[in-house]
Design a protein around this motif. Sequence first.
Motif: not given
Length: 411
Positions: A263, A212-213, A218-219, A215
């Motif tokens: 997203y 997750v951190s 995530k942005t 991906r």
Amino acid sequence: MLLTTWLPLVLRRMPLSLPICCIIIGISLAWLHLTMLPRTNPLANLRLTEHMTEVVVIVALMGAGLKLDRPIGWKRWIITWRLLGIGMPLSIAAIAVLGWYILGLKPASALLLGAALAPTDPVLASDVQVGPPQTGQKDEIRFALTSEAGLNDGLSFPFVMAAIALATNPGSNFEWIGRWLAIDVLWRLVAGLAVGWAIGRILGYFTFRLPVSRRIAKTGDGLAALGFTFISYGATELIHGYGFVAVFVTALTLRAVERHSDYHSELHDFGEQIERLLMMLLLVFFGAALAEGTLFLLVDRWVVLVAVLVLAIARPLAGWISLLGCRHPQAEKIIISVFGIRGLGSIYYLAYASGIARFEGIETVWATVFLIILMSIVVHGITVTPVMRWIDRRRGVDPLKPMAASVENGL
């Protein structure tokens, strides 16, 4: 830039569209000489015309693919397959015959006219397309016109290449047909599909499957939509595939990797803003080209006749024939058949082909295409809002209610 954000809201309930306003702005600025906006003939700037329209079309194709929630399948997309497999070839043939018989064009030029005008436009058809990802606006009319516009821009390219081959091999020399089938039809289509799918899977992994951190999702940055678009298009063009096909397939594959992520909305919204800005810029220049007048001096009664026949008979009849046997209301099939909007994709094909081969009567082809685009923007732009509101009321749906509710909640 301000008008691209404000005008769609103002025009939402009016029988008017942003493209019409853009053309009026372009004509006004060119005639009034208040700015440095040039009044130029696109035939004198083929490379610039080609690349400007190329960029806006591929951005629109990515946006169209990201909108579609419906998984791809034979039965689920049956209307799309019919429009592409039956409607588009019939449109190309009908328009080519009109160009040959009425305008007196040579076979190569007539085929180019048909190939350029057959595909519907993903840029100017936003009013008849589905809403953003996961909004629920997925009726058959909007889905059919969105998916058709996403795929037919690439699928008409083989016919453009056939016109180029005809122009460069005059007479009875048909040795080019074998190479055309092997390269321009088989290889380039397969390459577009394969690279588009592969890029979509790879980008889908980096966007939704990494920890997750790490991906991309995530942005929360919609700017990645442009990166996705250009990576897919550039990789496909490097191996001489059809980049238009690849971009749309990449978007569909990206949706398939993870269908319910918020997203997708970020990607879509940013891409739509860029698309609308580019579209407005190009249509302002389109208006300036109209004001310059070189192409419209070539418009005579025969060009006008062909333009009317293309918009009023060729596309609607081809679309209607392709939908025979479909179990959908007659009103929906009529709307799908009629609202095949012509636009910037047609200009791209003309600029691309004109820069490669010499076509007899190419000025007449350009004048005809420009007139048809102008008529399509005006006629479809004025009628689409009341027609879609009418069909929505018949189905018991008001697409404006969700937007109004969200505005009230925001306030």
